[in-house]
Enzyme design. Structure first.
Site, mmCIF file in Angstrom:
data_model
loop_
_atom_site.group_PDB
_atom_site.id
_atom_site.type_symbol
_atom_site.label_atom_id
_atom_site.label_comp_id
_atom_site.label_asym_id
_atom_site.label_seq_id
_atom_site.Cartn_x
_atom_site.Cartn_y
_atom_site.Cartn_z
ATOM 1 C CG ASP A 434 -1.989 1.007 1.237
ATOM 2 O OD1 ASP A 434 -2.326 1.514 0.152
ATOM 3 O OD2 ASP A 434 -2.515 1.318 2.332
ATOM 4 C CD GLU A 437 -0.106 5.383 -4.064
ATOM 5 O OE1 GLU A 437 0.266 5.631 -2.898
ATOM 6 O OE2 GLU A 437 -0.781 4.407 -4.369
ATOM 7 C CG ASP A 510 -8.315 4.404 -0.492
ATOM 8 O OD1 ASP A 510 -8.229 3.163 -0.351
ATOM 9 O OD2 ASP A 510 -7.569 5.207 0.083
#
Ligand code: MIG
Length: 825
Positions: A434, A437, A510
């Site tokens: 997770d 980025e 999300d």
């Protein structure tokens, strides 16, 4: 890494230029310390006219005296173009394309008054002498892609280096697809989009950029498809006729103008060739294709067990259960909370004995804490990212103050991979990557000047940002693979760049519990699949917000046909398990999750076709019939593998809906009614049904429903055979399901050929490969026979049908090794 790219006219260079990105680092350092003199005037420069051509093996160089263009023949269908503004090419290194495919290709260079032309057996690349325009044509001389301006660049930007631009014509009827998971319509014509990996919590329709950067698009014009893969990791931009309807442009805030032209003529050819460059997903462990349950977070340990028991008590199949960040000790990666998970090994073993695989989350942010061994090691070994002035890159994430490993350093990746040894030893079966980025609270991500080792081709964060997440999950995957010995690891990632499929599955981040997001998710998954990432899924039910029972059930129904099927929800939402909404929802959810498990051998075979041959698993109907313009705008229906067409229900209260079926004959999965394709049909869609159609002539394998993979030995496989009056081939793949033996060719590929006439149906099977399944026989169900069978002969033996129903289905059992079955009127 080879860096033997020759300079075509060295005499023109007065001094050796610095590698562009190195220059940029110095500029940034300078800029940081003297913000006042950061901005320099921007000069836009265009290629002039080519006056010199040179060939070196499969590489061709053209120059205008200052700038040079390299043309590389990669295969008959793929040509790579590079631009060097001052004739100095960067080292030939790419995270997306680890190695150019080493196929032997025939090619020639022609020259006449108007152009230079590099030709293969399938395509021509034209370099026009008047203006350096580059175009491509097929062997019928149809121009498929053409520059609308010479390649150009901006020099002396505040960072050093160049901004690089390519502008091509965009034809009136041209449609554009691909580009990863953009949150917009399937057809990208008329859009302007940016690639810059971004944590996009609760993203909205048309929000851009999102979590991943996949700079690959497919154009379809007048029935001919080609692809452009702009392999540049900097922030990149695409304009598909938005600014000027007649032009498509792509450009980047640095790096090299480097792109691959990938010829079709079919979209499927383009996608297959894109996979040839960037690779495919490795085969997943079978359990990873089952149903997975996730939540932020299931804790403490007892809660995890309650959820697991809930599945078994409700008789809802499930293979994976996820632990989100709260399993850790103060969000420190590779630790366990002693309070909530005092004995993880025991818990995981108990879950395993009930058939659950445990997947844990990992974040890139490492807590700054000298009493925490991961931080200490990383600090000692200088593995964390640094700013341009050599100060550490620090940012706040879940653990508080954090530093971040430089995953673009191979030594750091190896270290990171080895950190998983404890988790693997504890029994963890998969890792969820997770925040890669990378995401940082407040600032969003790293500042531009952060330095990265970049596998020896060092650069700033501007260059490394879009590959950071991919290199994190690569490190995770490779570490797991090493430690799990010959078992297939399972990984999932949020961020990625082209080629990330070699290391991971992805989820779309999300999303929101809304009907709009259900619709969007359906588009995003088809788009990801066309862009190299077939193993993908959405958070079923929507991450933030509250779905009602109807929305959740419709999402489960769509998710049944997502290559990756996982329900997930944010921490502040209500309970979100398949039984949370009561009846009739629980039963319908169960039926669909069971259907997922029944169709596992079919999905697994589609996965093999992806892995081995480069086919995407989900295919929008435009991929079946790209010559029909209306299909360029259809985005609800898709095929799941080659044989099954799905059209999810995407609106509340929808009791019926239109479905387009491509040409051919289709069976309604539920009613077994035969329907002629090439038209829209209306299908009833009460809550327990979504439109599912099977191509006539298909052989669809089915496993018995199990609560989890390998719950018990499979004693027989069902073959669903659908009558057809034309010949149809089907393929089924089988192997051990959890090792890498398939890399040593230990697997079984079955080919079925179905052919019917007015008074006979023939089914042939041929087997190829070294694997032998352990079950003995098939339970064969023949659907849609237009006649009553008088006789069934299998490999010369007369056999009796078990049932003979008014709905035209006939069932019987026979050996799994049959060669030919004939059913006579
Ligand atoms: O800042 O780990 O997208 O799936 O549950 C939020 C908590 C961090 C974002 C992920 C989401 C996950 C959540 N994470």
């Amino acid at each position: 890494m080879e860096s033997n790219v020759p300079n075509p006219n060295p005499e023109l260079l007065t001094a050796k230029l610095l590698e562009a990105d190195e220059l940029m680092e110095d500029e940034e350092f300078h800029h940081l310390n003297n913000p006042a003199d950061g901005i320099k005037p921007i000069v836009k420069k265009y290629l002039g006219t080519p006056n010199h051509a040179e060939q070196l093996g499969n590489k061709f160089y053209f120059t205008d005296g200052d700038a040079s263009v390299e043309v590389v023949v990669v295969s008959s269908e793929i040509i790579r173009i590079r631009l060097a503004p001052h004739s100095v090419f960067l080292d030939d290194f790419s995270y997306a394309v680890p190695k150019l495919p080493g196929k032997r290709v025939e090619f020639t260079l022609f020259e006449d008054e108007k152009e230079y032309r590099v030709s293969t057996s399938a395509i021509n690349c034209h370099i026009r002498k008047a203006d350096f325009f580059i175009s491509f044509s097929d062997k019928d001389s149809t121009v498929t892609s053409c520059d609308a301006a010479p390649m150009h660049w901006e020099e002396n930007t505040q960072f050093g280096g160049y901004y690089v631009f390519c502008t091509k014509t965009c034809a009136e009827q041209e449609s554009i697809f691909g580009l990863g998971d953009k949150a917009t319509e399937l057809n990208l014509r008329g859009k302007r989009l940016t690639n810059w990996n971004t944590d996009a919590y609760s993203f909205g329709f048309n929000q851009d950029p999102l979590y991943r950067a996949i700079p690959f698009y497919i154009s379809v014009n007048q029935g001919i498809a080609h692809g452009i893969f702009f392999d540049n990791t900097f922030k990149a931009h695409f304009d598909f006729g938005a600014e000027d309807v007649t032009k498509t442009s792509f450009w980047a805030d640095g790096g090299e103008l480097q792109y691959y032209y990938i010829h079709g003529p079919h979209m499927m050819d383009v996608v297959k060739n894109y996979h040839l460059l960037t690779g495919t997903h490795p085969m997943p462990p079978l359990w990873a294709l089952g149903y997975h349950q996730c939540r932020w977070s299931y804790y403490p340990e007892n809660k995890v067990k309650v959820i697991a028991n809930g599945f078994r008590q409700n008789r809802i199949p499930c293979d994976g259960i996820y632990l989100d960040i709260d399993y850790m000790d103060g969000y420190r990666c590779f630790t366990w909370s002693p309070k909530y998970f005092p004995n993880p090994k025991k818990m995981i073993a108990e879950l395993a004995s009930a058939g659950f695989k445990t997947v844990v989350i990992i974040d890139p942010g490492i807590r700054v804490d000298d009493n925490y061994w991961v931080f200490k090691e990383g600090k000692e070994k200088r593995y964390f990212c640094r700013r341009s002035d050599d100060y550490f890159m620090e940012g706040h994430v879940w653990p508080g103050r954090c530093q971040f490993p430089d995953f673009t350093n191979p030594e750091v990746r190896e270290w990171w991979g080895d950190l998983f040894d404890d988790l693997v030893e504890t029994g963890v079966a998969g890792v969820w990557n997770d925040m890669n980025e990378p995401a940082v609270f407040g600032s969003g991500t790293f500042p531009d000047d952060v330095r990265h080792q970049y596998d020896g081709f060092r650069g700033s964060h501007r260059k490394a940002h879009n590959v950071y997440g991919m290199q994190m999950v690569r490190a995770t995957y490779e570490g797991l693979r090493k430690q799990m010995k010959n078992k297939r690891p399972f990984t999932i990632t949020r961020a990625g760049y082209a080629g990330v499929q070699r290391y991971s599955s992805v989820w779309t981040g999300d999303n929101v519990a809304s009907w709009e997001h259900l619709k969007l998710g359906n588009i995003q998954l088809q788009r990801l699949s066309m862009s190299g990432i077939s193993f993908c899924g959405t958070d079923i039910g929507g991450f933030s917000g509250e779905p009602d029972g109807e929305l959740f059930t419709r999402w489960i129904q769509m998710g049944t046909f997502s290559p990756f099927m996982r329900a997930h929800s944010a921490g502040d939402t209500k309970e979100r398990e398949p039984w949370s909404f009561g009846e009739p929802y629980t039963s319908i959810n169960r039926t669909f999750i069971e259907l997922r498990y029944r169709l596992l051998p079919y999905l697994y075979s589609a996965f093999w076709e992806h892995h081995r041959y480069g086919f995407p698993i989900l295919r929008p109907v435009v991929m079946q019939e790209q010559d029909i313009m209306a299909n360029h705008f259809r985005q609800d229906e898709f095929t799941y593998g080659d044989k099954i067409l799905i059209c999810p229900v995407l609106e509340s209260g929808q009791q019926s809906r239109k479905v387009y079926l491509p040409k051919g004959k289709w069976y309604n999965w539920w009613s077994l009614e035969l329907v002629e394709g090439g038209q829209e049909v209306v299908v009833q869609t009460p809550l327990d049904i979504i439109p599912i159609f099977v191509k006539a002539g298909s052989v669809i394998p089915e496993y018995p429903v199990m609560q989890y993979i390998n719950e018990r030995e499979i004693d027989e496989v069902k073959l669903n055979i659908f009558y057809s009056d034309y010949e149809v081939n089907s393929f089924v793949f089988e192997d051990y399901g959890e090792t890498f033996a398939y890399e040593q060719d230990i697997y079984l590929e079955k080919k079925f050929v179905v052919k019917g006439t007015a008074d006979k149906l023939t089914i042939q099977q041929s087997l190829e490969g070294l694997y032998t399944p352990r079950y003995d026989g098939y339970h064969i169900k023949v659907n849609g026979l237009p006649f009553m069978p008088a006789r069934v002969v299998a490999d010369g033996i007369n056999i009796a049908t078990i049932t003979s129903n008014p709905d035209k289905t006939y069932e019987f059992k026979f050996s799994k090794n049959f060669k030919q079955i004939e059913i006579f009127k």
